[in-house]
Design a protein around this motif. Structure first.
Motif, PDB file in Angstrom:
ATOM      1  N   UNK A  66       0.828  -1.206   0.000  1.00 56.97           N
ATOM      2  CA  UNK A  66       0.000   0.000   0.000  1.00 56.97           C
ATOM      3  C   UNK A  66       0.865   1.260   0.000  1.00 56.97           C
ATOM      4  N   UNK A  67       0.509   2.212  -0.866  1.00 54.24           N
ATOM      5  CA  UNK A  67       1.231   3.475  -0.955  1.00 54.24           C
ATOM      6  C   UNK A  67       0.532   4.562  -0.140  1.00 54.24           C
ATOM      7  N   UNK A  68       1.350   5.408   0.496  1.00 52.25           N
ATOM      8  CA  UNK A  68       0.857   6.591   1.200  1.00 52.25           C
ATOM      9  C   UNK A  68       1.648   7.782   0.676  1.00 52.25           C
ATOM     10  N   UNK A  73      -0.485  19.200   2.968  1.00 53.04           N
ATOM     11  CA  UNK A  73      -1.796  19.121   3.609  1.00 53.04           C
ATOM     12  C   UNK A  73      -1.991  17.884   4.477  1.00 53.04           C
ATOM     13  N   UNK A  74      -1.233  16.821   4.223  1.00 53.31           N
ATOM     14  CA  UNK A  74      -1.447  15.557   4.922  1.00 53.31           C
ATOM     15  C   UNK A  74      -0.158  15.020   5.533  1.00 53.31           C
ATOM     16  N   UNK A  75      -0.228  14.630   6.810  1.00 52.95           N
ATOM     17  CA  UNK A  75       0.927  14.005   7.455  1.00 52.95           C
ATOM     18  C   UNK A  75       0.723  12.493   7.478  1.00 52.95           C
ATOM     19  N   UNK A  76       1.823  11.775   7.705  1.00 48.36           N
ATOM     20  CA  UNK A  76       1.785  10.324   7.842  1.00 48.36           C
ATOM     21  C   UNK A  76       1.985   9.983   9.306  1.00 48.36           C
ATOM     22  N   UNK A  77       1.093   9.179   9.865  1.00 47.23           N
ATOM     23  CA  UNK A  77       1.234   8.715  11.245  1.00 47.23           C
ATOM     24  C   UNK A  77       1.437   7.214  11.228  1.00 47.23           C
ATOM     25  N   UNK A 130      -1.511   5.628   8.750  1.00 45.74           N
ATOM     26  CA  UNK A 130      -2.606   6.375   8.125  1.00 45.74           C
ATOM     27  C   UNK A 130      -2.160   7.800   7.832  1.00 45.74           C
ATOM     28  N   UNK A 131      -2.978   8.515   7.064  1.00 44.07           N
ATOM     29  CA  UNK A 131      -2.753   9.918   6.757  1.00 44.07           C
ATOM     30  C   UNK A 131      -3.699  10.780   7.579  1.00 44.07           C
ATOM     31  N   UNK A 132      -3.216  11.946   8.019  1.00 39.35           N
ATOM     32  CA  UNK A 132      -4.039  12.883   8.778  1.00 39.35           C
ATOM     33  C   UNK A 132      -3.861  14.293   8.254  1.00 39.35           C
ATOM     34  N   UNK A 177      -7.086   7.326  17.833  1.00 44.44           N
ATOM     35  CA  UNK A 177      -7.089   5.881  18.098  1.00 44.44           C
ATOM     36  C   UNK A 177      -5.785   5.184  17.742  1.00 44.44           C
ATOM     37  N   UNK A 178      -5.087   5.669  16.703  1.00 39.98           N
ATOM     38  CA  UNK A 178      -3.814   5.026  16.338  1.00 39.98           C
ATOM     39  C   UNK A 178      -2.716   5.374  17.335  1.00 39.98           C
TER      40      UNK A 178
END
Length: 299
Positions: A66-68, A73-77, A130-132, A177-178
């Motif tokens: 899976x690619x992120x 605008x979006x961070x990776x957690x 996930x992305x936030x 939650x993560x």
């Protein structure tokens, strides 16, 4: 100029200054900042529980299959140690990629979860990555964190306060939650098995033993592990082995010693899988790491 753009501009200026002499630096414990003036080739490393932010440009990360893509605008957690293949995809000399990776402070995270009496039911059926949404409040906290470098005498007192603010803002976001999943890693059955694999990566994987360890059937364990990590236990272990071998090569180990030390019985298999994963043979990679010392900081 709105608040978001103002704070982002300040961070860009600060990180450009910090990276004048080398492209990647660690100005504070747990914080890595870097710049790239052109798109990069894919690089592989172990990403710890962390938040990754692109202040300018964009980066693509492959975890399992899976690619992120994280950008302005979006961070990776990320909530667990995971082998990733990462690549800067948006950068130029005029507008370089500017990024930050901050490792989650586990003690502060657990402290806030307990203080705020947050829901501590661990996640077992979703990705650990996930992305936030990036907010100006989050960016501003990192700006103030980096500005502590101008007042080193205050770092020990103020850095924990800023860390606490960052974690709190993440906990009350959709990504909360993560973060709780990170805090309760010892209570999440799949992460318990994942941690076991990290500690015993050079041993043969016994799926039945792992499943029994966490009180699941083999099929349920296999399914839940793949949901969390995006890969099978065997794939996860193989990538851990290869990343650990690369660390040994960085430290000056020869290829044969590195291969056997991480659990390979066949040198040809090790070389084959190393090249498939890193895109270069172990001997060529070791030579490159000696010629380019800054690559010792993986980013």
């Amino acid at each position: 100029m709105d608040e978001f753009d103002y704070v982002r501009r300040k961070l860009i200026e600060r990180i450009l200054h910090l990276t004048e002499k080398q492209p990647v630096v660690r100005p504070l414990p747990g914080l890595t900042v870097g710049r790239r003036e052109s798109p990069t080739e894919p690089s592989t490393y172990i990403l710890p529980p962390s938040i990754c932010i692109a202040v300018q440009g964009a980066k693509r990360v492959l975890i399992g299959e899976e690619y992120y893509v994280y950008d302005v605008e979006n961070f990776l957690l990320n909530s667990f140690d995971v082998p990733v293949v990462a690549q800067v995809i948006e950068a130029s000399k005029e507008k370089p990629y500017i990024g930050m990776t901050w490792e989650i402070d586990m003690e502060i995270l657990m402290e806030i979860v307990v203080e705020q009496k947050l829901n501590t039911r661990p996640i077992t059926s979703s990705r650990g990555t996930s992305l936030g949404k990036v907010t100006h409040q989050l960016l501003d906290a990192f700006r103030r964190m980096l500005e502590l470098l101008d007042e080193p005498e205050h770092i020990s007192a103020l850095l924990p306060v800023i860390k606490k603010e960052i974690i709190y803002r993440l906990l009350v976001s959709e990504q909360g939650p993560r973060l709780i999943q990170i805090a309760l890693s010892g209570k999440n059955d799949v992460i318990t098995a994942l941690n076991y694999l990290k500690e015993h990566f050079n041993e043969s994987v016994n799926m039945k033993r792992l499943a029994e360890m966490v009180g699941m059937s083999v099929s349920t364990f296999y399914q839940n592990f793949k949901i969390l990590t995006g890969m099978t236990p065997l794939q996860y272990q193989k990538k851990l082995r290869l990343c650990e071998a690369r660390k040994l090569l960085m430290a000056g180990s020869d290829v044969t010693t590195a291969a056997y030390q991480v659990g390979y019985e066949s040198l040809s298999q090790f070389s084959r899988e190393y090249k498939r994963f890193f895109g270069v043979s172990p001997s060529q990679d070791a030579k490159k790491l000696k010629e380019e010392p800054y690559t010792r900081i993986l980013y």
